[in-house]
Design a protein around this motif. Structure first.
Motif, PDB file in Angstrom:
ATOM      1  N   ILE A   6       4.104  -2.669   1.672  1.00  0.00           N
ATOM      2  CA  ILE A   6       3.105  -3.723   1.441  1.00  0.00           C
ATOM      3  C   ILE A   6       2.504  -3.624   0.046  1.00  0.00           C
ATOM      4  CG2 ILE A   6       0.780  -4.463   2.114  1.00  0.00           C
ATOM      5  CD1 ILE A   6       1.619  -3.990   5.011  1.00  0.00           C
ATOM      6  N   LYS A   7       2.223  -2.404  -0.385  1.00  0.00           N
ATOM      7  CA  LYS A   7       1.638  -2.255  -1.718  1.00  0.00           C
ATOM      8  C   LYS A   7       2.589  -2.781  -2.785  1.00  0.00           C
ATOM      9  CE  LYS A   7      -0.358   1.091  -4.950  1.00  0.00           C
ATOM     10  NZ  LYS A   7      -0.779   2.489  -5.184  1.00  0.00           N
ATOM     11  N   ALA A   8       3.870  -2.453  -2.670  1.00  0.00           N
ATOM     12  CA  ALA A   8       4.842  -2.915  -3.660  1.00  0.00           C
ATOM     13  C   ALA A   8       4.976  -4.431  -3.657  1.00  0.00           C
ATOM     14  CB  ALA A   8       6.199  -2.270  -3.395  1.00  0.00           C
ATOM     15  N   ALA A   9       4.792  -5.047  -2.494  1.00  0.00           N
ATOM     16  CA  ALA A   9       5.001  -6.487  -2.372  1.00  0.00           C
ATOM     17  C   ALA A   9       3.787  -7.310  -2.777  1.00  0.00           C
ATOM     18  CB  ALA A   9       5.392  -6.827  -0.936  1.00  0.00           C
ATOM     19  N   TYR A  10       2.589  -6.852  -2.417  1.00  0.00           N
ATOM     20  CA  TYR A  10       1.400  -7.711  -2.514  1.00  0.00           C
ATOM     21  C   TYR A  10       0.292  -7.178  -3.421  1.00  0.00           C
ATOM     22  CZ  TYR A  10       3.390  -9.745   1.781  1.00  0.00           C
ATOM     23  OH  TYR A  10       4.212 -10.331   2.708  1.00  0.00           O
ATOM     24  N   TYR A  11       0.244  -5.875  -3.660  1.00  0.00           N
ATOM     25  CA  TYR A  11      -0.924  -5.299  -4.343  1.00  0.00           C
ATOM     26  C   TYR A  11      -0.867  -5.518  -5.847  1.00  0.00           C
ATOM     27  CZ  TYR A  11      -4.323  -2.020  -6.172  1.00  0.00           C
ATOM     28  OH  TYR A  11      -5.379  -1.459  -6.855  1.00  0.00           O
ATOM     29  N   SER A  12      -2.021  -5.828  -6.413  1.00  0.00           N
ATOM     30  CA  SER A  12      -2.160  -5.971  -7.859  1.00  0.00           C
ATOM     31  C   SER A  12      -3.333  -5.128  -8.333  1.00  0.00           C
ATOM     32  CB  SER A  12      -2.410  -7.437  -8.237  1.00  0.00           C
ATOM     33  OG  SER A  12      -2.851  -7.537  -9.586  1.00  0.00           O
ATOM     34  N   PRO A  13      -3.159  -4.347  -9.394  1.00  0.00           N
ATOM     35  CA  PRO A  13      -4.291  -3.609  -9.945  1.00  0.00           C
ATOM     36  C   PRO A  13      -5.267  -4.526 -10.689  1.00  0.00           C
ATOM     37  CG  PRO A  13      -2.346  -3.261 -11.287  1.00  0.00           C
ATOM     38  CD  PRO A  13      -1.906  -4.061 -10.102  1.00  0.00           C
ATOM     39  N   ARG A  14      -4.914  -5.782 -10.779  1.00  0.00           N
ATOM     40  CA  ARG A  14      -5.768  -6.767 -11.442  1.00  0.00           C
ATOM     41  C   ARG A  14      -6.179  -7.838 -10.436  1.00  0.00           C
ATOM     42  NH1 ARG A  14      -2.512  -7.417 -17.252  1.00  0.00           N
ATOM     43  NH2 ARG A  14      -2.605  -5.187 -17.789  1.00  0.00           N
ATOM     44  N   ALA A  15      -7.121  -8.654 -10.818  1.00  0.00           N
ATOM     45  CA  ALA A  15      -7.642  -9.686  -9.927  1.00  0.00           C
ATOM     46  C   ALA A  15      -6.539 -10.655  -9.514  1.00  0.00           C
ATOM     47  CB  ALA A  15      -8.771 -10.447 -10.608  1.00  0.00           C
ATOM     48  N   THR A  16      -6.589 -11.066  -8.280  1.00  0.00           N
ATOM     49  CA  THR A  16      -5.571 -11.977  -7.739  1.00  0.00           C
ATOM     50  C   THR A  16      -6.082 -13.402  -7.566  1.00  0.00           C
ATOM     51  OG1 THR A  16      -6.184 -11.481  -5.458  1.00  0.00           O
ATOM     52  CG2 THR A  16      -4.506 -10.072  -6.485  1.00  0.00           C
ATOM     53  N   GLY A  17      -7.378 -13.606  -7.747  1.00  0.00           N
ATOM     54  CA  GLY A  17      -7.938 -14.936  -7.583  1.00  0.00           C
ATOM     55  C   GLY A  17      -8.358 -15.269  -6.168  1.00  0.00           C
ATOM     56  N   ASN A  18      -8.213 -14.288  -5.250  1.00  0.00           N
ATOM     57  CA  ASN A  18      -8.634 -14.560  -3.875  1.00  0.00           C
ATOM     58  C   ASN A  18      -9.720 -13.599  -3.393  1.00  0.00           C
ATOM     59  OD1 ASN A  18      -7.398 -12.107  -3.085  1.00  0.00           O
ATOM     60  ND2 ASN A  18      -5.492 -13.126  -2.527  1.00  0.00           N
ATOM     61  N   GLY A  19     -10.284 -12.834  -4.336  1.00  0.00           N
ATOM     62  CA  GLY A  19     -11.358 -11.913  -3.978  1.00  0.00           C
ATOM     63  C   GLY A  19     -10.895 -10.546  -3.545  1.00  0.00           C
ATOM     64  N   THR A  20      -9.583 -10.311  -3.457  1.00  0.00           N
ATOM     65  CA  THR A  20      -9.034  -8.995  -3.123  1.00  0.00           C
ATOM     66  C   THR A  20      -7.991  -8.636  -4.175  1.00  0.00           C
ATOM     67  OG1 THR A  20      -7.085  -9.635  -1.816  1.00  0.00           O
ATOM     68  CG2 THR A  20      -9.228  -9.692  -0.695  1.00  0.00           C
ATOM     69  N   ASN A  21      -7.434  -7.454  -4.050  1.00  0.00           N
ATOM     70  CA  ASN A  21      -6.351  -7.039  -4.932  1.00  0.00           C
ATOM     71  C   ASN A  21      -4.977  -7.276  -4.300  1.00  0.00           C
ATOM     72  OD1 ASN A  21      -8.697  -4.923  -5.969  1.00  0.00           O
ATOM     73  ND2 ASN A  21      -7.299  -5.613  -7.580  1.00  0.00           N
ATOM     74  N   TYR A  22      -4.936  -8.083  -3.271  1.00  0.00           N
ATOM     75  CA  TYR A  22      -3.675  -8.361  -2.587  1.00  0.00           C
ATOM     76  C   TYR A  22      -3.387  -9.864  -2.614  1.00  0.00           C
ATOM     77  CZ  TYR A  22      -3.838  -3.615  -0.720  1.00  0.00           C
ATOM     78  OH  TYR A  22      -3.873  -2.249  -0.589  1.00  0.00           O
ATOM     79  N   TYR A  23      -2.209 -10.217  -3.132  1.00  0.00           N
ATOM     80  CA  TYR A  23      -1.775 -11.604  -3.052  1.00  0.00           C
ATOM     81  C   TYR A  23      -1.403 -11.932  -1.609  1.00  0.00           C
ATOM     82  CZ  TYR A  23      -1.614 -12.100  -8.131  1.00  0.00           C
ATOM     83  OH  TYR A  23      -1.956 -12.175  -9.457  1.00  0.00           O
ATOM     84  N   TYR A  24      -1.432 -13.197  -1.275  1.00  0.00           N
ATOM     85  CA  TYR A  24      -1.074 -13.621   0.078  1.00  0.00           C
ATOM     86  C   TYR A  24       0.440 -13.661   0.282  1.00  0.00           C
ATOM     87  CZ  TYR A  24      -5.964 -15.189   0.348  1.00  0.00           C
ATOM     88  OH  TYR A  24      -7.343 -15.258   0.343  1.00  0.00           O
ATOM     89  N   TYR A  25       1.191 -13.792  -0.824  1.00  0.00           N
ATOM     90  CA  TYR A  25       2.644 -13.849  -0.757  1.00  0.00           C
ATOM     91  C   TYR A  25       3.236 -12.821  -1.726  1.00  0.00           C
ATOM     92  CZ  TYR A  25       1.974 -18.160   1.854  1.00  0.00           C
ATOM     93  OH  TYR A  25       1.587 -19.073   2.807  1.00  0.00           O
ATOM     94  N   PRO A  26       4.450 -12.327  -1.443  1.00  0.00           N
ATOM     95  CA  PRO A  26       5.030 -11.266  -2.285  1.00  0.00           C
ATOM     96  C   PRO A  26       5.692 -11.795  -3.546  1.00  0.00           C
ATOM     97  CG  PRO A  26       6.514 -11.746  -0.480  1.00  0.00           C
ATOM     98  CD  PRO A  26       5.300 -12.610  -0.269  1.00  0.00           C
ATOM     99  N   THR A  27       5.169 -12.883  -4.070  1.00  0.00           N
ATOM    100  CA  THR A  27       5.734 -13.519  -5.264  1.00  0.00           C
ATOM    101  C   THR A  27       4.663 -13.718  -6.335  1.00  0.00           C
ATOM    102  OG1 THR A  27       5.402 -15.652  -4.143  1.00  0.00           O
ATOM    103  CG2 THR A  27       7.608 -14.678  -4.025  1.00  0.00           C
ATOM    104  N   VAL A  28       3.654 -12.824  -6.344  1.00  0.00           N
ATOM    105  CA  VAL A  28       2.530 -12.905  -7.280  1.00  0.00           C
ATOM    106  C   VAL A  28       1.844 -14.259  -7.140  1.00  0.00           C
ATOM    107  CG1 VAL A  28       1.777 -12.379  -9.639  1.00  0.00           C
ATOM    108  CG2 VAL A  28       3.951 -11.506  -8.823  1.00  0.00           C
ATOM    109  N   SER A  29       1.563 -14.614  -5.898  1.00  0.00           N
ATOM    110  CA  SER A  29       0.999 -15.944  -5.656  1.00  0.00           C
ATOM    111  C   SER A  29       0.200 -15.949  -4.362  1.00  0.00           C
ATOM    112  CB  SER A  29       2.119 -16.985  -5.567  1.00  0.00           C
ATOM    113  OG  SER A  29       1.606 -18.254  -5.238  1.00  0.00           O
ATOM    114  N   ASN A  30      -0.776 -16.856  -4.317  1.00  0.00           N
ATOM    115  CA  ASN A  30      -1.516 -17.110  -3.085  1.00  0.00           C
ATOM    116  C   ASN A  30      -1.023 -18.372  -2.384  1.00  0.00           C
ATOM    117  OD1 ASN A  30      -3.344 -14.877  -3.349  1.00  0.00           O
ATOM    118  ND2 ASN A  30      -4.373 -16.017  -4.991  1.00  0.00           N
TER     119      ASN A  30
END
Length: 641
Positions: A309-333
């Motif tokens: 999950i970390k490799a797929a969704y986690y970002s050390p930078r802001a994702t724009g959704n209030g968490t460090n995890y994107y909703y999709y594994p393509t650097v996108s919400n």
């Protein structure tokens, strides 16, 4: 006065990424417990067993580094031959010469940093949004914290391919015996892998009569780079053990750039596989062992759920959704665009290859939503909209850590245990299932969600289609306390197994259950059609590959039109004589082989005087089978190597 040797300054060791950061990976025993006196006493018998097998057990002061070498706990290299990429071998005259090390498989990995990242609470399969992620109200058993990993690790950039699995099969089973594995009860190759019994997605032939190390062959060249399907977690775990027990003979490092702008350490590891697969990173031979519990804190693994999950969704930078995890594994919400075959501008061709020139710049793609529909040209069945796989990495849409296909293509197993889902079939009464992620080619959008935390029987199950569309990728957990001296790939060479053989000019055997006719054909589509009627025909596998060159001899076929049985011969005059008899029809040259007593394997001819029928086989077991049914040995018909 100091001489020049004394004056040389010691060479500095540049720390690798593997030595920069600690991590604490829970294994059978926590790392701290290994050093306790009680645990040391428990390890005594294990050490004794390891000494007899020339292994270093966990907690012995030496740790396996996943490279078939032993390294002291303080980083002292105990053996340097493998590390330098050459092996000293004794020649006939007693002199030692250097031989280049060889590798069987190359694994592209991406290192995932930011150790100790926070996990995120979710409710399973709840649509991700600002209102639902992070989850604030636990929803029973669906509530969990995911994605936090306290150590640096590497994960496969792509899924395990059919080509890689062919290499593994030929390494660990060079004779093509395909035995039942003890305890787990599986075979490393099953009929689901066959293009005859599974023409839509069967990727691998098992050839009965072949040279050692060539019995397993890709069904067609276009399967080489596609993910292995129709396997289960046991298949991948045996493969991981082969990697863990093998020798890493070379490592290439370079840097990639995340879509988010930060640098990612990419690494390709070149491994000479081991034939020891029953144990290693996983113990697959002990019924008392917690299935898929890691036996070491470093080495090759199947990723855990959090690593995946970390490799797929986690970002050390802001994702724009209030968490460090994107909703999709393509650097996108937002969901990616699905790859497709049926449009005026298809992004996938008729053999499942992504057409890169048709991908729109800046658009995220993924293989899901049943829009990639193709089947092999030899499949006689009507094409259905069931979705099929594409080449790994073909969508050219990475995660934040430069991994590919973590959304769609195949659903991926992890080695994280989970409670079996209530109401789900559990035919082996297993106490634990495993977590799976990623969705498949015909998955709806929800299977790509951050919150889509699936659970599966490790043997595969119909729910979620892990029985037919289950895949995996490898991971690698480095030893944070060890400096590794491994050369680059320029100093090693590929083994004979590194490039998997592709089936060409195979001859398939199908036996008629009513007439006992042994039917041999080079027509794969014909073989598929006959095998689809198991009440009449038994598919006995790909029998052999036709020889080429001056030694290849035509084999002629004659059909008994009354009994629908076949007569085969390498003698054209004999074929003509038989075909002129009433009730017989010439089929011409049906395949090529070697003359009798020329190749390493002879095919026997059996004759039944009462019915006038013939049968042909190289299998020793068929001697008793046919002679007990009125047939007599009638010489040798042809041979193969």
């Amino acid at each position: 006065m100091m001489n020049k040797v004394d004056q040389k300054r010691p060479r500095k060791i540049k720390p690798t990424i593997e030595s920069l950061e600690d991590r604490n990976l829970l294994t059978v025993w926590p790392v701290q417990a290994i050093q306790s006196s009680g645990t040391q006493a428990l390890l005594g018998p294990i050490r004794e067993m390891a000494r007899r097998h020339d292994l270093a057990p966990l907690g012995s002061g030496d740790h396996r580094d996943g490279n078939d070498r032993h390294v002291g706990v303080h980083g002292t290299l105990k053996s340097s031959h493998a590390a330098k990429g050459t092996i000293r071998v004794a020649s006939a005259d007693g002199r030692h010469r250097s031989s280049r090390a060889s590798y069987d498989i190359a694994i592209p990995l991406s290192y995932v940093r930011s150790p100790g990242n926070p996990s995120v609470p979710i409710n399973g399969f709840v649509p991700p949004s600002n209102a639902t992620v992070p989850a604030t109200i636990p929803n029973g058993g669906a509530y969990q914290h995911i994605g936090g990993v306290p150590y640096v690790y590497a994960i496969g950039q792509t899924e395990i391919t059919a080509g890689q699995y062919v290499t593994f099969l030929n390494k660990v089973d060079p004779q093509g015996d395909n035995p039942v594995q003890p305890f787990t009860g599986i075979r490393l190759w099953s009929n689901a892998f066959s293009p005859v019994t599974n023409p839509f997605s069967g990727e691998i032939n098992l050839v009965t009569n072949a040279a050692p190390g060539t019995h397993y062959q890709l069904a067609a060249p276009y399967w080489a780079g596609k993910p292995l399907v129709n396997g289960n977690l046991l298949h991948f775990a045996y493969f991981a053990n082969s990697l863990y027990n093998g020798s890493t003979v070379a490592v290439d490092n370079h840097r990639g750039k995340s879509p988010l702008g930060f640098r990612v350490h990419l690494q390709t590891r070149y491994v000479n596989l081991s034939t020891n697969i029953s144990t290693g990173i996983y113990n697959l031979q002990d019924s008392s062992y917690p299935l898929f519990q890691r036996l070491d804190t470093s080495g090759y693994v199947i990723p855990s759920e959090n690593e995946w999950i970390k490799a797929a969704y986690y970002s050390p930078r802001a994702t724009g959704n209030g968490t460090n995890y994107y909703y999709y594994p393509t650097v996108s919400n937002s969901p990616p665009t699905s790859l497709q075959t049926g449009s005026t501008t298809p992004t996938v061709d008729s053999l499942g290859n992504v057409i890169r020139s048709n991908l729109a710049p800046g658009v995220a793609y993924s293989n899901y939503n049943q829009t990639v529909n193709w089947q092999p040209p030899y499949d006689p069945n009507p094409l259905t909209n069931s979705g099929n796989v594409v080449n790994v990495g073909g969508d050219h849409t990475p995660s934040p850590w430069l991994t590919y296909d973590q959304g769609g293509n195949v659903v991926e197993y992890t080695d994280t245990a989970a409670v079996p889902v209530a109401g789900t079939a559990n035919p082996r009464d297993l106490p634990a299932f495993v977590k799976v992620h990623g969705g498949i080619a015909n998955a709806a959008t929800y299977q790509l969600w951050l919150t889509a935390t699936g659970t599966s029987d490790p043997y595969g199950q119909q729910l979620g289609q892990t029985d037919t569309q289950g895949g995996a990728r490898f991971g690698y957990v480095p030893d944070a306390h060890v400096h590794k001296f491994i050369p680059g790939s320029r100093r090693v060479s590929s083994s004979a197994l590194a490039k998997p053989q592709t089936s060409a000019a195979l001859v398939y055997r199908l036996d008629n259950l009513n007439t006992l006719d042994t039917f041999y054909t080079t027509d794969l589509t014909k073989a598929i059609s006959l095998a689809s009627d198991p009440s009449t025909y038994a598919f006995l596998g790909a029998s052999f590959r036709q020889p080429v060159g001056a030694g290849a001899t035509p084999v002629y076929g004659v059909l008994n039109t009354t009994t629908r049985t076949h007569f085969y011969t390498t003698d054209p005059n004999e074929a003509t004589k038989v075909s002129t008899n009433p009730g017989f029809a010439s089929e011409g040259i049906v395949f090529r082989a070697l003359p009798p007593n020329v190749g390493s394997t002879d095919f026997r001819r059996f004759y039944n005087a009462q019915t006038g029928d013939y049968a042909y086989s190289a299998a020793n077991a068929d001697i008793q089978f046919f002679t007990s049914r009125g047939y007599q040995f009638n010489g040798y018909a042809w041979s193969v190597d």
